[in-house]
Structure formats: C-alpha cells, structure tokens
Design a protein around this motif. Structure first.
Motif, PDB file in Angstrom:
ATOM      1  N   SER A  75      74.055  34.282  22.564  1.00 48.56           N
ATOM      2  CA  SER A  75      74.671  34.779  23.791  1.00 48.56           C
ATOM      3  C   SER A  75      74.820  33.660  24.819  1.00 48.56           C
ATOM      4  O   SER A  75      74.163  32.626  24.742  1.00 48.56           O
ATOM      5  CB  SER A  75      73.829  35.919  24.373  1.00 48.56           C
ATOM      6  OG  SER A  75      72.559  35.457  24.734  1.00 48.56           O
ATOM      7  N   ASP A  76      75.703  33.900  25.774  1.00 51.43           N
ATOM      8  CA  ASP A  76      75.923  32.926  26.849  1.00 51.43           C
ATOM      9  C   ASP A  76      74.646  32.795  27.685  1.00 51.43           C
ATOM     10  O   ASP A  76      73.928  33.773  27.881  1.00 51.43           O
ATOM     11  CB  ASP A  76      77.065  33.386  27.751  1.00 51.43           C
ATOM     12  CG  ASP A  76      78.421  33.312  27.071  1.00 51.43           C
ATOM     13  OD1 ASP A  76      78.563  32.526  26.116  1.00 51.43           O
ATOM     14  OD2 ASP A  76      79.332  34.040  27.499  1.00 51.43           O
ATOM     15  N   CYS A  80      76.979  32.657  31.853  1.00 53.98           N
ATOM     16  CA  CYS A  80      77.715  31.403  31.998  1.00 53.98           C
ATOM     17  C   CYS A  80      78.525  31.178  30.725  1.00 53.98           C
ATOM     18  O   CYS A  80      77.970  30.805  29.692  1.00 53.98           O
ATOM     19  CB  CYS A  80      76.743  30.250  32.227  1.00 53.98           C
ATOM     20  SG  CYS A  80      77.569  28.667  32.419  1.00 53.98           S
ATOM     21  N   SER A  81      79.808  31.401  30.800  1.00 55.83           N
ATOM     22  CA  SER A  81      80.685  31.232  29.645  1.00 55.83           C
ATOM     23  C   SER A  81      80.864  29.760  29.294  1.00 55.83           C
ATOM     24  O   SER A  81      81.013  28.915  30.177  1.00 55.83           O
ATOM     25  CB  SER A  81      82.049  31.854  29.944  1.00 55.83           C
ATOM     26  OG  SER A  81      82.978  31.487  28.962  1.00 55.83           O
ATOM     27  N   ASP A  82      80.854  29.462  28.001  1.00 49.66           N
ATOM     28  CA  ASP A  82      81.090  28.094  27.535  1.00 49.66           C
ATOM     29  C   ASP A  82      82.509  27.624  27.829  1.00 49.66           C
ATOM     30  O   ASP A  82      82.799  26.437  27.759  1.00 49.66           O
ATOM     31  CB  ASP A  82      80.839  27.992  26.022  1.00 49.66           C
ATOM     32  CG  ASP A  82      79.351  28.034  25.693  1.00 49.66           C
ATOM     33  OD1 ASP A  82      78.544  27.739  26.588  1.00 49.66           O
ATOM     34  OD2 ASP A  82      79.016  28.358  24.552  1.00 49.66           O
ATOM     35  N   ASN A  83      83.400  28.553  28.161  1.00 49.27           N
ATOM     36  CA  ASN A  83      84.798  28.201  28.419  1.00 49.27           C
ATOM     37  C   ASN A  83      84.995  27.547  29.790  1.00 49.27           C
ATOM     38  O   ASN A  83      86.019  26.927  30.038  1.00 49.27           O
ATOM     39  CB  ASN A  83      85.682  29.447  28.329  1.00 49.27           C
ATOM     40  CG  ASN A  83      85.660  30.046  26.948  1.00 49.27           C
ATOM     41  OD1 ASN A  83      85.433  29.351  25.970  1.00 49.27           O
ATOM     42  ND2 ASN A  83      85.873  31.346  26.866  1.00 49.27           N
ATOM     43  N   VAL A 133      81.747  28.240  37.301  1.00 56.99           N
ATOM     44  CA  VAL A 133      81.100  29.518  36.983  1.00 56.99           C
ATOM     45  C   VAL A 133      80.591  30.178  38.259  1.00 56.99           C
ATOM     46  O   VAL A 133      80.800  31.369  38.476  1.00 56.99           O
ATOM     47  CB  VAL A 133      79.943  29.316  35.978  1.00 56.99           C
ATOM     48  CG1 VAL A 133      79.179  30.619  35.763  1.00 56.99           C
ATOM     49  CG2 VAL A 133      80.455  28.763  34.658  1.00 56.99           C
TER      50      VAL A 133
END
Length: 86
Positions: free
Chosen positions: A2-3, A17-20, A27
């Motif tokens: 998971s993020d 926190c998205s990896d994108n 973020v």
C-alpha cells in the motif's frame, strides 16, 4: 504494497502518499496542506519541515542546509509511513 501514510502531528490528519506524485510537497498541496516554498528543487530551504518519524528519499541531493531531523518536501518522497511536525 500500500501507499505510505503521511501523518500530520498537529492535527492528527492522515492521508496516503501516491507514488505518482513528483514530490512530497505536491502530495501535501493536493491534500490542501499549505507549505511555504520558493524554488521547488532543494535550493532555498523555504519548505523545510521537521520529520518526526520515518524516512524519506531525495530525488536529488538538496543544496539547502537542513538539520538531521528536517526534510525538504519539494524534492523528496516518503520511504514508508512518516509523521511530520505540522
């Protein structure tokens, strides 16, 4: 996997926190957390925050002077769950 979760010590707010995202600053901004900044690339140090728990990885070595417990969210991303003193 998971993020990572970001926790804000003052309010207790938590969000993923998205990896994108290009940086931790992006973020925080996307979650309506206002952080002062100027350069967005680790030169000025305006965005420095105190990291209470966890660790971050820098996409480039920051040039601004920071203390051992400080991070520059404009040029880093969390490595797992973190807690920020904001």
């Amino acid at each position: 996997m998971s993020d990572p979760t970001i926790t804000l010590r003052t309010s207790g707010a938590q969000f993923a926190c998205s990896d994108n995202a290009p940086s931790l600053l992006d973020v925080l901004e996307s979650n309506r957390i206002s952080i002062e900044y100027q350069c967005r690339s680790g030169y000025c140090g305006s965005c420095r925050l105190r990291l209470v728990k966890g660790s971050v990885a820098y996409r480039q070595t920051p040039l601004a002077c920071i203390q051992q417990d400080e991070i520059l969210p404009c040029c880093c991303m969390p490595q797992g769950d973190i807690e920020l003193d904001i």
